[in-house]
Motif scaffolding. Sequence first.
Motif, PDB file in Angstrom:
ATOM      1  N   ARG A  82      -5.490   8.726   7.818  1.00 20.42           N
ATOM      2  CA  ARG A  82      -4.070   8.414   7.999  1.00 20.42           C
ATOM      3  C   ARG A  82      -3.832   7.455   9.157  1.00 20.42           C
ATOM      4  O   ARG A  82      -2.898   6.660   9.125  1.00 20.42           O
ATOM      5  N   ALA A  83      -4.671   7.541  10.169  1.00 20.85           N
ATOM      6  CA  ALA A  83      -4.524   6.617  11.301  1.00 20.85           C
ATOM      7  C   ALA A  83      -4.716   5.179  10.841  1.00 20.85           C
ATOM      8  O   ALA A  83      -3.986   4.269  11.246  1.00 20.85           O
ATOM      9  N   LEU A  84      -5.695   4.971   9.951  1.00 20.94           N
ATOM     10  CA  LEU A  84      -5.933   3.622   9.421  1.00 20.94           C
ATOM     11  C   LEU A  84      -4.829   3.226   8.450  1.00 20.94           C
ATOM     12  O   LEU A  84      -4.426   2.065   8.393  1.00 20.94           O
ATOM     13  N   GLU A  85      -4.333   4.205   7.693  1.00 16.99           N
ATOM     14  CA  GLU A  85      -3.252   3.929   6.737  1.00 16.99           C
ATOM     15  C   GLU A  85      -2.005   3.439   7.474  1.00 16.99           C
ATOM     16  O   GLU A  85      -1.353   2.479   7.054  1.00 16.99           O
ATOM     17  N   LYS A  86      -1.682   4.094   8.608  1.00 17.54           N
ATOM     18  CA  LYS A  86      -0.516   3.674   9.396  1.00 17.54           C
ATOM     19  C   LYS A  86      -0.709   2.276   9.952  1.00 17.54           C
ATOM     20  O   LYS A  86       0.223   1.470   9.973  1.00 17.54           O
ATOM     21  N   GLU A  87      -1.922   1.981  10.413  1.00 18.98           N
ATOM     22  CA  GLU A  87      -2.196   0.653  10.946  1.00 18.98           C
ATOM     23  C   GLU A  87      -2.062  -0.416   9.867  1.00 18.98           C
ATOM     24  O   GLU A  87      -1.493  -1.481  10.096  1.00 18.98           O
ATOM     25  N   LYS A  88      -2.591  -0.103   8.681  1.00 19.40           N
ATOM     26  CA  LYS A  88      -2.477  -1.067   7.580  1.00 19.40           C
ATOM     27  C   LYS A  88      -1.028  -1.267   7.186  1.00 19.40           C
ATOM     28  O   LYS A  88      -0.577  -2.385   6.952  1.00 19.40           O
ATOM     29  N   LEU A  89      -0.262  -0.152   7.091  1.00 18.35           N
ATOM     30  CA  LEU A  89       1.144  -0.243   6.737  1.00 18.35           C
ATOM     31  C   LEU A  89       1.905  -1.023   7.793  1.00 18.35           C
ATOM     32  O   LEU A  89       2.731  -1.885   7.476  1.00 18.35           O
ATOM     33  N   SER A  90       1.605  -0.730   9.074  1.00 14.67           N
ATOM     34  CA  SER A  90       2.241  -1.467  10.168  1.00 14.67           C
ATOM     35  C   SER A  90       1.906  -2.942  10.094  1.00 14.67           C
ATOM     36  O   SER A  90       2.757  -3.809  10.293  1.00 14.67           O
ATOM     37  N   GLY A  91       0.625  -3.234   9.766  1.00 17.85           N
ATOM     38  CA  GLY A  91       0.215  -4.631   9.636  1.00 17.85           C
ATOM     39  C   GLY A  91       0.913  -5.322   8.484  1.00 17.85           C
ATOM     40  O   GLY A  91       1.318  -6.478   8.592  1.00 17.85           O
ATOM     41  N   MET A  92       1.076  -4.587   7.361  1.00 17.19           N
ATOM     42  CA  MET A  92       1.774  -5.162   6.202  1.00 17.19           C
ATOM     43  C   MET A  92       3.219  -5.461   6.545  1.00 17.19           C
ATOM     44  O   MET A  92       3.745  -6.529   6.212  1.00 17.19           O
ATOM     45  N   ILE A  93       3.886  -4.504   7.215  1.00 19.10           N
ATOM     46  CA  ILE A  93       5.284  -4.702   7.599  1.00 19.10           C
ATOM     47  C   ILE A  93       5.402  -5.882   8.558  1.00 19.10           C
ATOM     48  O   ILE A  93       6.298  -6.718   8.441  1.00 19.10           O
ATOM     49  N   LYS A  94       4.450  -5.944   9.506  1.00 18.03           N
ATOM     50  CA  LYS A  94       4.463  -7.045  10.472  1.00 18.03           C
ATOM     51  C   LYS A  94       4.276  -8.386   9.776  1.00 18.03           C
ATOM     52  O   LYS A  94       4.949  -9.365  10.091  1.00 18.03           O
ATOM     53  N   ARG A  95       3.335  -8.407   8.802  1.00 19.07           N
ATOM     54  CA  ARG A  95       3.108  -9.660   8.064  1.00 19.07           C
ATOM     55  C   ARG A  95       4.328 -10.050   7.240  1.00 19.07           C
ATOM     56  O   ARG A  95       4.681 -11.230   7.159  1.00 19.07           O
TER      57      ARG A  95
END
Length: 540
Positions: free
Chosen positions: A260-273
């Motif tokens: 989940r820690a990686l999932e949040k980072e990926k989601l955060s990265g997607m939102i940021k992108r």
Amino acid sequence: MNHILRAVAKRRSFVNSGAAFCLLALLISAALIPDVSIAGKQDLMVARTIVNLRQKPALNSQVVWILSPEKVFKVGELENGWYPVFPAAALSDAAPVGYVSRKVVEEAPADADVVDWGDIRYVGADVKFHTMRTDHSPVAGRLEKGDQIKVGFLRDGWYGIFPVDQDVVLESDALGYVRAGLVDLDLPDAKIRYAVRKTSVIEKPAASSKQVGYLYPGHRAQVGKEQGGMYALYRIDTKVKKDTPVWGYAWGPFLAPYPRALEKEKLSGMIKREKEKARKEAEKALEMEKRAEALAVMDQALEEASGKEIPTREMYSYAVLNVRSEPNVDSLIVAKLEKGEKILAGPAKGKWFPVFEPGKPAQSYKEAIGYVYGAYIKAEAPKVEKKEKTRKKRAASGPDQVPIKITSTKMTFSENENQVTFSGDVKVVRLDVTLTSDFLTAYLRAGGDSLKDTENKIKKIVAKGNVDVVMKNRKGKCDKLTFMVDDSIILLEGNARLEDGKNVVQGNIIKFYLKDSRSEVIGGGKPVEAIFYTPKDVSP
């Protein structure tokens, strides 16, 4: 993979310096494994279907691995219906990986692939791995959050770990050992899972269903509820709703929960992108808009510099229509047109037309009275019904029926103080009166609840800083100018000076009556000075 290779590279000096110790540790570890070997019969076998490999030859023993069908492995002597299982390349003194029932295996065909004894894992947090299957053994290295590794040869709750880009053939190739609980996540409700090995995706949740694709090692998918040991799969980039079609189904043992820690980072990265993409698109649109405006200004300047008149034509209003100070709906209303009223319109600016004073050549867009929306004007006059009575023309603005146009680089509207403040290149136009200054405040009558209500509500204008005023052939200068709209009086204060051709009057205060075209001059402690020119041939 790059992370784990970096981790291995960082460990290189440690491993080299302790090579002898690590070799000794592996020998000791091997000595602790139960004394079962390949000596005797050595058949190459494959599993008929997905098969559990157990730690001991019993159905109630722990599952240490899951064998994919049609993958080659080696077995030892059959005992009580169970085969000890070894890697195909294992030496004669190797320890078994586990045990498999004779009922689920058969002899291997010649073209079958060898079992890869490693499964992919994503590391959800920084962890250490050791030289032996114990916390008391030396640390062999560290795994960083987000690393991909391969794990295999589970014994006593410890995995051997291997580089992600290599097939795992023998346990002796292990980089070290890590506790299974640090890489096997217990997240039964995880909505994002990844394939630990190449996994078939089938059309329906039944073993006999046809294959529709593959999920490759490390690739992620969204999953639904488990059905008969299988998960419904949805593509990772799909927003899953009740009616979202299922991509396919895959066996649960080959799908591990994504940390989940990686999932949040990926989601955060997607939102940021996505935000960055939207920001760039907005910047590009604004840049294109500014470029278009700049080109329009250049065209307009070139047109004005050429000395040519702006082409105009007569057009008619097809509705009661506002004339605005700028070509947009947020600008001030400076006049109104009645239905059927004739105007002199210049070339369109987008959907807006500039309106010029009839009977005068249009030399510059600065001379425009204002702008009207093009959807409500046409070249042909609208038809007037015979029964329709002639209506009175609407008042354009305050009590004296005359619009006032104000432009500047900045405007501030204060609803509480009932005033509008202008600053920077301020210009006021009212019929034949043109005023320029650094600052200007327009005081409004009570009753307006928004900026759009100002067209009929200006009661007084006060200008300060480099004040210049032109009234037909008269020119005035002062420190402060006050224009009382209702009375049509202009008050010039502070170093006031008024020129009428060559004639000049100056004093502390000059009061000019627009309706009567007369002025009063007050010295204010200084003598009033007046200079009048008369023809040479007229005697005094």
